[in-house]
Design a protein around this motif. Structure first.
Motif: not given
Ligand SMILES: [Zn+2]
Length: 430
Positions: A306-321
């Motif tokens: 679950d934590q790693v899934r959240a990490d993946i979403l965060r990495i994708a999210d910050t990449a947008r900028d």
């Protein structure tokens, strides 16, 4: 029966293993000829049903029912439909159940063969060279399946049978979700121990721990343009590469010493983030519209899927900028593995028995192996509290080109499982 099997019976069982060695090799060759990649497991599952019938057992099909499993914490998101791909199990029932029950488990699925033209001999045409059998799935883990089947046959050939219930599970999707193993575990009664003969890392070994894994698909959508106006477009392939670099940075971070659990001390680079598949672009003279990264992200003990899934979403999210993305759209989907890491209890009676049996047969100790990949053993350990001995033969180049298993090593595993089964379950006259 915990006092051990009497020496005469033990000798008869080991001699029967020797006598059945050639038969076991033929069975392994038949299984390796089944190209049981994802979605194509049918021939291997049918072969397992025939093998179980040959043991005098009645095979039963167990489907993966996603609706029934939907609330199970071990369930991974579905990759492809499950219809027509039912797991196969068989159960030996003793006349007098006096011993401890056992599950013998193995996966029939194999990973794709990769570049077939790189293989010395074709991946699904088993070939023996230098005491090793070559072929996709030979080591991971069709040899292990044949070992447990041959071990059971050896008891019978010695005029004996386990004095406890023995379940045999042949499952799908160990290599991408584990949902086959989970479905069988849930459908069958809890046993006293589980043996999974997964191969060791190029030498015979017993798994002491394993990482978890999360699969993710990151899709980037850019803006297409004719290549003559390249500056007007946003190239999805280039944007996807910029995102991949962020995952490489994450991998470096996760492998820093302070993130490594004690069970993995001394293991080189235990948390692997793999860019395993890539699809992208449409035309050499068009700015690419869309690209998808297929990622496998390791989960260290102490962390969770679950934590790693959240990490993946965060990495994708910050990449947008990221300026390199130039406004490209990013979407993350989770399909396949959502697996937590686990530690196997090396003090559990079944683990100690496995190590003792192997040492007796082979004259050397099984290596303890904290694995940077995973097995189906986690289900029984994490969600059922059933001790697991996951140990198997020397296999080389698993998931690679020219995968092979050492045949002497496989025979040692067969004999070890036969002794384990006889002592764990006790024996009665067949
Ligand atoms: Zn395997």
């Amino acid at each position: 029966m915990t006092a051990g099997v009497d020496p005469g019976a033990k000798r008869a069982i080991l001699e029967a293993c020797d006598a059945l060695r050639a038969d076991g090799l033929t069975t392994l060759e038949r299984l390796v000829r089944c190209p049981s990649t994802l979605g194509n497991e049918g021939s291997a599952l049918d072969e397992m049903a025939r093998i179980y019938e040959g043991l005098g057992l009645a095979p039963r099909r167990i489907p993966v029912d996603m609706a029934a499993l939907k609330d199970h914490p071990g369930l991974s998101p579905q990759l492809i439909p499950y219809a027509g791909r039912d797991n196969v199990v068989a159960v030996h029932r003793p006349r007098n159940a006096t011993g401890r029950s056992l599950v013998l488990q193995g996966h029939v699925d194999v990973v794709p063969e990769g570049a077939e033209d790189e293989w010395t001999t074709p991946p699904y045409e088993p070939a023996i060279r230098g005491g090793r059998l070559y072929g996709r799935g030979a080591g991971d883990m069709k040899a292990g399946i044949v070992s447990y089947v041959t071990a059971f046959r050896a008891l019978k050939a010695a005029g004996l049978q386990p004095a406890a219930e023995v379940q045999m599970h042949s499952v799908i999707e160990e290599e991408c979700s584990g949902n086959g193993a989970l479905a069988c575990m849930v459908a069958m009664p809890k046993a006293d121990a589980v043996i999974i003969p997964e191969p060791g890392p190029g030498l015979p070994a017993i798994y002491s721990a394993e990482v978890g894994v999360v699969w993710a698909f990151v899709t980037v959508t850019g803006r297409p343009a004719h290549v003559r106006d390249k500056q007007a477009g946003v190239n999805a392939v280039e944007a996807a590469m910029a995102i991949w670099q962020r995952f490489e940075a994450y991998e470096r971070e996760m492998n820093r010493a302070e993130h490594i659990h004690a069970s993995f001390r001394g293991v080189n680079h235990p948390v692997n983030v793999n860019l395993g598949t890539f699809q992208g672009g449409e035309w050499n003279s068009s700015v690419a519209t869309r690209a998808t990264l297929g990622l496998r992200v390791g989960v260290m003990m102490g962390n969770t899927a679950d934590q790693v899934r959240a990490d993946i979403l965060r990495i994708a999210d910050t990449a947008r900028d990221d300026a390199a993305l130039r406004g490209a759209k990013v979407k993350v989907e989770f399909r396949g593995f959502h697996a937590d890491p686990c530690v196997f209890d090396m003090e559990a009676p079944v683990a100690k028995l496995a190590m003792r049996s192997y040492a007796e047969v082979a004259g050397v100790e099984l290596r303890k192996y904290p694995a940077t990949g995973l097995t189906d053993g986690r289900f029984f350990t994490l969600y059922q509290g059933t001790p697991v001995a996951c140990f198997g033969p020397d296999a080389q180049e698993i998931h690679g080109i020219d995968e092979s298993v050492g045949l002497d090593s496989m025979h040692d595993i067969t004999k070890s499982i036969a002794l384990c089964m006889a002592e764990w379950c006790g024996v009665e006259k067949a």
